[in-house]
Scaffold this motif. Sequence first.
Motif, PDB file in Angstrom:
ATOM      1  N   SER A  96       1.783 -17.647  13.028  1.00 27.61           N
ATOM      2  CA  SER A  96       1.177 -18.068  11.774  1.00 27.61           C
ATOM      3  C   SER A  96       2.222 -18.792  10.932  1.00 27.61           C
ATOM      4  O   SER A  96       3.419 -18.727  11.227  1.00 27.61           O
ATOM      5  CB  SER A  96       0.662 -16.849  11.019  1.00 27.61           C
ATOM      6  N   ILE A 120       1.880  -6.787  11.776  1.00 28.40           N
ATOM      7  CA  ILE A 120       0.456  -6.743  11.426  1.00 28.40           C
ATOM      8  C   ILE A 120      -0.304  -5.778  12.342  1.00 28.40           C
ATOM      9  O   ILE A 120       0.108  -5.529  13.476  1.00 28.40           O
ATOM     10  CB  ILE A 120      -0.174  -8.146  11.505  1.00 28.40           C
ATOM     11  N   SER A 155      -8.971  -9.972   5.624  1.00 28.56           N
ATOM     12  CA  SER A 155      -7.747 -10.610   6.093  1.00 28.56           C
ATOM     13  C   SER A 155      -8.105 -11.926   6.744  1.00 28.56           C
ATOM     14  O   SER A 155      -9.230 -12.114   7.245  1.00 28.56           O
ATOM     15  CB  SER A 155      -7.021  -9.722   7.107  1.00 28.56           C
ATOM     16  N   ARG A 156      -7.114 -12.829   6.747  1.00 31.84           N
ATOM     17  CA  ARG A 156      -7.316 -14.156   7.321  1.00 31.84           C
ATOM     18  C   ARG A 156      -6.169 -14.444   8.276  1.00 31.84           C
ATOM     19  O   ARG A 156      -5.011 -14.186   7.960  1.00 31.84           O
ATOM     20  CB  ARG A 156      -7.385 -15.209   6.221  1.00 31.84           C
ATOM     21  N   ASN A 157      -6.505 -15.013   9.418  1.00 34.08           N
ATOM     22  CA  ASN A 157      -5.497 -15.299  10.433  1.00 34.08           C
ATOM     23  C   ASN A 157      -5.597 -16.765  10.830  1.00 34.08           C
ATOM     24  O   ASN A 157      -6.460 -17.154  11.611  1.00 34.08           O
ATOM     25  CB  ASN A 157      -5.704 -14.401  11.649  1.00 34.08           C
ATOM     26  N   SER A 211     -14.712 -16.172  13.899  1.00 32.46           N
ATOM     27  CA  SER A 211     -13.587 -16.907  14.468  1.00 32.46           C
ATOM     28  C   SER A 211     -14.012 -18.292  14.917  1.00 32.46           C
ATOM     29  O   SER A 211     -15.107 -18.477  15.448  1.00 32.46           O
ATOM     30  CB  SER A 211     -13.011 -16.138  15.665  1.00 32.46           C
ATOM     31  N   GLU A 243      -3.596  -8.408  16.767  1.00 37.09           N
ATOM     32  CA  GLU A 243      -2.881  -9.133  17.821  1.00 37.09           C
ATOM     33  C   GLU A 243      -2.023  -8.230  18.718  1.00 37.09           C
ATOM     34  O   GLU A 243      -1.081  -8.691  19.348  1.00 37.09           O
ATOM     35  CB  GLU A 243      -1.987 -10.233  17.222  1.00 37.09           C
ATOM     36  N   TRP A 273      -3.184 -12.799   4.158  1.00 37.60           N
ATOM     37  CA  TRP A 273      -2.958 -13.816   5.180  1.00 37.60           C
ATOM     38  C   TRP A 273      -2.000 -13.221   6.188  1.00 37.60           C
ATOM     39  O   TRP A 273      -0.894 -12.828   5.841  1.00 37.60           O
ATOM     40  CB  TRP A 273      -2.358 -15.091   4.587  1.00 37.60           C
ATOM     41  N   LEU A 274      -2.417 -13.122   7.446  1.00 38.18           N
ATOM     42  CA  LEU A 274      -1.584 -12.488   8.462  1.00 38.18           C
ATOM     43  C   LEU A 274      -0.368 -13.361   8.771  1.00 38.18           C
ATOM     44  O   LEU A 274      -0.482 -14.575   8.920  1.00 38.18           O
ATOM     45  CB  LEU A 274      -2.384 -12.243   9.741  1.00 38.18           C
ATOM     46  N   GLU A 275       0.771 -12.691   8.881  1.00 41.39           N
ATOM     47  CA  GLU A 275       2.022 -13.382   9.167  1.00 41.39           C
ATOM     48  C   GLU A 275       2.669 -12.714  10.381  1.00 41.39           C
ATOM     49  O   GLU A 275       2.986 -11.527  10.342  1.00 41.39           O
ATOM     50  CB  GLU A 275       2.948 -13.301   7.951  1.00 41.39           C
ATOM     51  N   SER A 320      -3.568 -19.434  12.800  1.00 42.63           N
ATOM     52  CA  SER A 320      -2.444 -19.411  13.733  1.00 42.63           C
ATOM     53  C   SER A 320      -2.459 -20.636  14.639  1.00 42.63           C
ATOM     54  O   SER A 320      -3.504 -21.249  14.885  1.00 42.63           O
ATOM     55  CB  SER A 320      -2.461 -18.141  14.584  1.00 42.63           C
TER      56      SER A 320
END
Length: 904
Positions: free
Chosen positions: A657, A772, A623-625, A579, A775, A727-729, A627
């Motif tokens: 995001s 998701i 996964s990619r976040n 991160s 979070e 890609w996290l939404e 934000s």
Amino acid sequence: MKLLLVIKKENVGLEKQVNRLNKTVVLRNITSFFAILLLGSIFQVNAQNTTPYERGSQYILGDVQVTGKLSFNQQTVITFAGLEKGQKVIVPGEEISSAIKKLGKLGLFSDIDVYINEIRGDSIFLELSLVELPKLSEVKIVGLKKNKNEELLKELALTKGKVVNENLLTTSKNFIEKKFQKDGFYNTKVFATITPDTTNGNEVKMLINVDKGTKVKISSITIEGNVTQTEKNVKSAMKNTKEQSFFRFWKSSKFIQQEYNEDLVNIVNKYKTVGYRDARIVYDSVKYKKEDNTIAIKLKIEEGRKYYFGNIKFLGNTIYTDQGLNRVLGIKKGETYNGVLLQDRIANKKNPDAEDITNLYQNNGYLFSTINPVEVRTANDTIDFEIRIMEGPLAYFNKITVVGNDKTNDHVIYRELRTKPGQKYSKDALIRTIREIGQLGFFDPEAIDPKFKNVDASAGTVDIEYNLVEKGSSQIELQGGYGGGGFIGTLGLSFNNFSIRNVFNKEAYKPLPMGDGQKMSLRLQGSTYFQTYSLTFSEPWFGGRKPMQFSTSLSYSKQFLNNYQTNDVDKSRSFNITSIAVGTAKRLKVPDDFFLLSQGLSLQYYDLNNYSTSLFTFPNGSSRNLSYFISLSRNNKGVNPIFPVYGSEFSISAKFSPPYSLFNNVDYKDLPNQEEYKVKTTEVIPDPNTGDDMPIGTYLDDSGNPVENYQDAAVDQGKVDQKAFYWLEFYKIKLKGDWYTKLAGKNQNALVLRTLGEFGYLGAYNQDRGVIPFERFFLGGDGLANYSLDGRDVIQLRGYPNLSLSGTDGGVIYNKFSMELRYPLTLKSAASIYMLTFAEAGASFNSLQEYNPFVMQRSAGFGLRVFMPAFGLLGIDFGYGFDAVPGQTQKNGWETHFIIGQQF
């Protein structure tokens, strides 16, 4: 033969020698000159090679010899005495008398004798014979606990080498007696004695024997003469003087004379608030009952008549109109007379930030203004007033200085000052400056003292000197708690007053470059199944001109698959997170400058290696976040960030995001119907029906049987989720309100009520894509800070096990409400300690449809907090859960929580 100019005292014992007051000795020595005149036989000298002594004659001082067992240099003593070789002296005369006075004032000698050694012509040779007062070699206190002894010795400043005299013994005795009387030990007796220290010359040992006795309690308070007020109302006005009662908790019934005197005034003020201006206490008695060590108090009150406000006129006001001042005063003709309210509306001494007329003027530059309410007419039961105002000239801040900042650089403090040279005087700006300095965390907030200097009404200027006391700001960060099936601990270093510009300056390392107000933290967090490493840095004044904070952080964590039932850890299966984040926080001016706008960008990369849980349906993948975070907050909590006694903090924040679903042309609802998201063989396996080998790529149904068409095949949910969560939404909203209200007492002993409300919601733009698995909100337990492997929020709710109120995968919505009563035991810079009792309620839900704000898990309990600058906050809570943990049927009962490094 030496001629004695001052009568030689007889040798006395050490104890008697010490107990003589210096002043008495000096006077005795000086007045001895007159006795000398009567003792002609003493004035005999050795006739050999000497000139006869003639009384009142003038001589030239040939030399001065200093005798006696002294720890001082002889020349130093002669210099202090003011005697110089070659000066003219009259013997006996003013020069000798002055020398004795000067030496006596030093407070170092018990005997001072002056001899004539020799007279040669017009020259005289003198001898100063001195007996030095003994010095302290050791102090011992008996009758108290060890920790109390150490505290007393520090307060008394009885250090080795201190000169011992009668005054020292008396002041030490009186100090201890008064100290314990304040705590209710009214019969405390203290005995101080000294004995010679046989191992060290002119030194003594001091023994202080303390007999506290038992606390004197108040057995009864009798009120007479109260007609309009009940006895209960009168007694309630006595804030610190209370009768003995089994149910009394916050205030004990000890008797302290000073507080009793204050409470007598409080009773009179109580009557003044309801119209009885002339009320007075005509008689009071405090009777000590030796048989049970209690005190009986008896009061007689004369109430007088009830009054009402009449006409109120303002005189001398040119800056503000009568109507404007009347709005601030808030008192109308015909209302019941209230002398306390009138005084508070003129100048509230208890609240320096109150909306009163004095502050109205002083916040607008009129430092030299005076406002006095004067009774001008009393007719029957009505009182007319004139509010006489002397506005005076406008005042301006002239010279602003700061002292006491030994480590923190000047610019770090000066940029926080609201009082600038040349600026119009404002009391509000002065109070706000004290708060801003206290909020820095580098100084003892209880010791900030703004001193007014060179107050010049004719020039209209005032100098302000802020006196500060540095405290430790860097911390060894230790956190710990049990959660998720094991112990979670944190070890880190937090440098809260760092100076990055001096990193390459060798001379600045003491032991590290400090003083520029920056913050840097190095942290290692871990347990048996995860480790986290992080580095954070923040600059509160990015660019150096405006209060805009810049921060950045970098972290890496690795979590292994953990069986929470058996606590078995499989290190071949891991979940890694990398991160990076940057952010800014800018202080706003509108609506007011207590508002803060925070923004930031963060990127997390989640890498799963054979890691399968109910939360993640794809064991291998990533996964990619990316934000964006934004928060609007307002914080006007009191000066001391550890123990605020007033103010509040509100915040609303959002994290979200980009809405990838709007532009990536992916139909997430249709993914389970597409061929590439169907279950098929990845290796040669036998057909369960025929036993023959099935080729790689054969489609399988839900039972594992081969099928010809992919439409009939089972859905590979792992592949679907890998696509959905590549890609996290999401969007995430949080609300928080935190209030502090002083219920009673002053800052050092204030009873404070803290009320807190929180709400959080995690949502999805596209319901086909779903919420998701990151979070999320985890509720329950001690709220261990910084435990965030997947962006989760851990919310404290005491009285329940950690993370127990949100389910295994966390919740998407939660609310929490809390009340705390706090009372400080000490707020010193070395350690701030306060005790608390609390009541909390909250709940977590898996969807918005399930949310019910009236269904919550409740708890109550008590605890203790200790804040030490080097280690941060330490504490312990005992909480009782009144409800069952989800999935269980019995109420949870008692839980113990160790709070280390947690929120205030």
